[in-house]
Design an enzyme around this catalytic site. Structure first.
Site, PDB file in Angstrom:
ATOM      1  CB  SER A  25       2.541   6.403  -0.006  1.00  0.00           C
ATOM      2  OG  SER A  25       2.119   6.671  -1.318  1.00  0.00           O
ATOM      3  N   GLY A  79      -2.758  -0.310  -8.430  1.00  0.00           N
ATOM      4  CA  GLY A  79      -2.005  -0.152  -9.685  1.00  0.00           C
ATOM      5  C   GLY A  79      -1.527   1.274  -9.913  1.00  0.00           C
ATOM      6  CG  LEU A  80       1.820   2.558  -8.496  1.00  0.00           C
ATOM      7  CD1 LEU A  80       3.243   2.768  -9.025  1.00  0.00           C
ATOM      8  CD2 LEU A  80       1.746   2.997  -7.041  1.00  0.00           C
ATOM      9  CB  CYS A 137       4.298  -0.439  -6.344  1.00  0.00           C
ATOM     10  SG  CYS A 137       2.521  -0.739  -6.512  1.00  0.00           S
ATOM     11  CG  ASN A 198       4.955  -0.936  -0.896  1.00  0.00           C
ATOM     12  OD1 ASN A 198       3.757  -1.236  -0.820  1.00  0.00           O
ATOM     13  ND2 ASN A 198       5.394   0.034  -1.664  1.00  0.00           N
ATOM     14  CB  THR A 199       1.676  -4.509   0.301  1.00  0.00           C
ATOM     15  OG1 THR A 199       1.932  -4.194  -1.072  1.00  0.00           O
ATOM     16  CG2 THR A 199       0.845  -3.407   0.917  1.00  0.00           C
ATOM     17  N   GLY A 249       3.427  -1.021   8.602  1.00  0.00           N
ATOM     18  CA  GLY A 249       2.825  -2.338   8.428  1.00  0.00           C
ATOM     19  C   GLY A 249       1.944  -2.685   9.606  1.00  0.00           C
TER      20      GLY A 249
HETATM   21  C1  LIG Z   1      -5.101   1.110  -0.727  1.00  0.00           C
HETATM   22  C2  LIG Z   1      -3.618   1.204  -0.586  1.00  0.00           C
HETATM   23  C3  LIG Z   1      -2.886   1.957  -1.501  1.00  0.00           C
HETATM   24  C4  LIG Z   1      -1.499   2.055  -1.372  1.00  0.00           C
HETATM   25  N1  LIG Z   1      -0.794   2.827  -2.261  1.00  0.00           N
HETATM   26  C5  LIG Z   1       0.542   2.996  -2.094  1.00  0.00           C
HETATM   27  C6  LIG Z   1       1.293   3.859  -2.942  1.00  0.00           C
HETATM   28  O1  LIG Z   1       0.762   4.509  -3.854  1.00  0.00           O
HETATM   29  N2  LIG Z   1       2.625   3.973  -2.721  1.00  0.00           N
HETATM   30  C7  LIG Z   1       3.284   3.300  -1.716  1.00  0.00           C
HETATM   31  O2  LIG Z   1       4.499   3.456  -1.540  1.00  0.00           O
HETATM   32  N3  LIG Z   1       2.581   2.483  -0.883  1.00  0.00           N
HETATM   33  C8  LIG Z   1       1.257   2.327  -1.053  1.00  0.00           C
HETATM   34  N4  LIG Z   1       0.564   1.509  -0.194  1.00  0.00           N
HETATM   35  C9  LIG Z   1       1.302   0.781   0.856  1.00  0.00           C
HETATM   36  C10 LIG Z   1       1.255   1.499   2.204  1.00  0.00           C
HETATM   37  O3  LIG Z   1       1.844   2.781   2.148  1.00  0.00           O
HETATM   38  C11 LIG Z   1       1.961   0.660   3.283  1.00  0.00           C
HETATM   39  O4  LIG Z   1       3.343   0.538   2.976  1.00  0.00           O
HETATM   40  C12 LIG Z   1       1.385  -0.737   3.449  1.00  0.00           C
HETATM   41  O5  LIG Z   1       0.004  -0.766   3.182  1.00  0.00           O
HETATM   42  C13 LIG Z   1       1.628  -1.305   4.841  1.00  0.00           C
HETATM   43  O6  LIG Z   1       1.072  -0.476   5.844  1.00  0.00           O
HETATM   44  P1  LIG Z   1      -0.393  -0.727   6.506  1.00  0.00           P
HETATM   45  O7  LIG Z   1      -0.412  -2.126   7.005  1.00  0.00           O
HETATM   46  O8  LIG Z   1      -0.521   0.325   7.564  1.00  0.00           O
HETATM   47  O9  LIG Z   1      -1.362  -0.539   5.404  1.00  0.00           O
HETATM   48  C14 LIG Z   1      -0.829   1.383  -0.303  1.00  0.00           C
HETATM   49  C15 LIG Z   1      -1.580   0.632   0.612  1.00  0.00           C
HETATM   50  C16 LIG Z   1      -2.949   0.534   0.494  1.00  0.00           C
HETATM   51  C17 LIG Z   1      -3.714  -0.281   1.507  1.00  0.00           C
END
Ligand SMILES: Cc1cc2nc3c(=O)[nH]c(=O)nc-3n(C[C@H](O)[C@H](O)[C@H](O)COP(=O)(O)O)c2cc1C
Length: 320
Positions: A25, A79-80, A137, A198-199, A249
């Site tokens: 997402s 910020g969604l 989030c 998530n992050t 991640g």
């Molecule tokens: C720009 C950006 C926007 C994101 N928006 C959402 C979101 O709307 N909902 C959500 O569950 N995770 C969101 N995430 C988190 C990612 O889905 C993911 O869980 C996290 O970034 C770790 O994976 P990655 O290292 O591959 O980015 C977002 C990440 C990024 C970088």
């Protein structure tokens, strides 16, 4: 090579995917719903797309700048931002129904009941194959609170499960002391699958301006720096639950994806790599296929959990 997996084997509808590679997402196009993606981006063969987290009312998002990056990490504070559930269902769901892969709708509420309300709005809408609950989030006030409490995680999961006929994936936060009781409570409340993670909350300083770089102050750490953290959580949770896990991640290569499968994930999510290059999910899928072959796994399913003690007793694969 059979790459297919089912993310919701315990659900009457299941969530069958052609491969374990999921677009996580937030980074599917500039708005998270596919805007501006170049025509070179192909969805065929991917497992699913999780679209941007959608809320009951439209959200404008956080002040800019919203993204900053350094060596091996990215920090975002979006910020969604989204146009709200009604606009999303009206504008995008008819297209999703024509896509070659399942679309998973990510939802977030300010209160537990709001998650159920969102789930009810999506009920019966063609083009949505599952719901993902964003309990985690870090970039909105109170956004992390649900995923930091086993009780709140269970409450939201239970309410949504009774409001929907779709499979429900619960997305958890790495920003916790012990992820295991939270993951267990999601399973006991009826979650069909878990998304980990998530992050993490992070900060970058603008030296010249003498203040946090991001307009929102702190942001969410993603990218390669997150991988060992999320991988450990997948490993811990795999030993404690028996529903499928999406490992997310820092996935940037097929070997990263294979590590997640071997740690216990059934599927693997890609967000940051896809933001940097929207053709990355297809590249990583091709690399995963080759890595499975190289390490002698007859299928993606055969790799799941093979590095975990839970699987001890099953014969070790022949050395490559
Ligand atoms: C720009 C950006 C926007 C994101 N928006 C959402 C979101 O709307 N909902 C959500 O569950 N995770 C969101 N995430 C988190 C990612 O889905 C993911 O869980 C996290 O970034 C770790 O994976 P990655 O290292 O591959 O980015 C977002 C990440 C990024 C970088």
């Amino acid at each position: 090579m059979d790459l297919s997996v089912d993310l919701a084997p315990g659900h009457p509808r299941g969530l069958r995917m052609r491969s374990p590679l999921v677009w996580a997402s937030g980074t599917f196009g500039s708005d998270g719903y596919g805007a501006g993606l170049p025509s070179t981006v192909r969805l065929h063969g991917l497992g699913a797309v999780v679209v941007k987290t959608t809320t009951l009312r439209p959200r404008g998002g956080n002040p800019t700048p919203r993204i900053v990056h350094g060596h091996g990490w990215m920090l975002n504070s979006i910020g969604l931002e989204n146009p709200g559930i009604d606009a999303v269902l009206e504008r995008y769901a008819p297209q999703w129904a024509t896509w070659p892969i399942p679309v998973i709708l990510s939802i977030a509420g300010e209160r537990a009941e709001e998650f159920a309300l969102l789930a009810r709005r999506a009920e019966g809408v063609k083009g949505i194959s599952a719901l993902e609950l964003n309990l985690s989030c870090p970039n909105v006030e109170g956004g992390l609170a649900f995923a930091q409490s086993a009780e709140a995680t269970a409450l939201v999961t239970r309410l949504v499960k009774s409001a929907t006929s779709l499979p429900v994936i619960v997305k958890l936060s790495p920003q916790v002391g012990d992820i295991v009781p939270i993951a267990r409570s999601a399973q006991h409340a009826g979650a069909d699958a878990l998304a980990l993670t998530n992050t993490l909350v992070g900060l970058a300083i603008d030296l010249k301006a003498r203040r946090p770089f991001l307009g929102g102050g702190t942001g969410g750490v993603s990218g390669p720096a997150l991988k060992p953290v999320a991988l450990a959580m997948v490993f811990q949770v795999y030993g404690a639950v028996d529903i499928p896990i999406i490992g997310i991640g820092g996935v940037a290569s097929g070997e990263d994806a294979l590590e997640y499968l071997m740690a216990g994930a059934t599927a693997v999510g890609v967000a940051t790599s896809a933001l940097v290059d929207p053709t990355a999910p297809q590249r990583i899928l091709g690399e995963l296929r080759r890595a499975l072959r190289r390490y002698r796994f007859p299928s993606a399913r055969d790799a799941v959990g093979t590095a975990h003690p839970r699987k001890r007793g099953t014969p070790a694969p022949p050395k490559p």
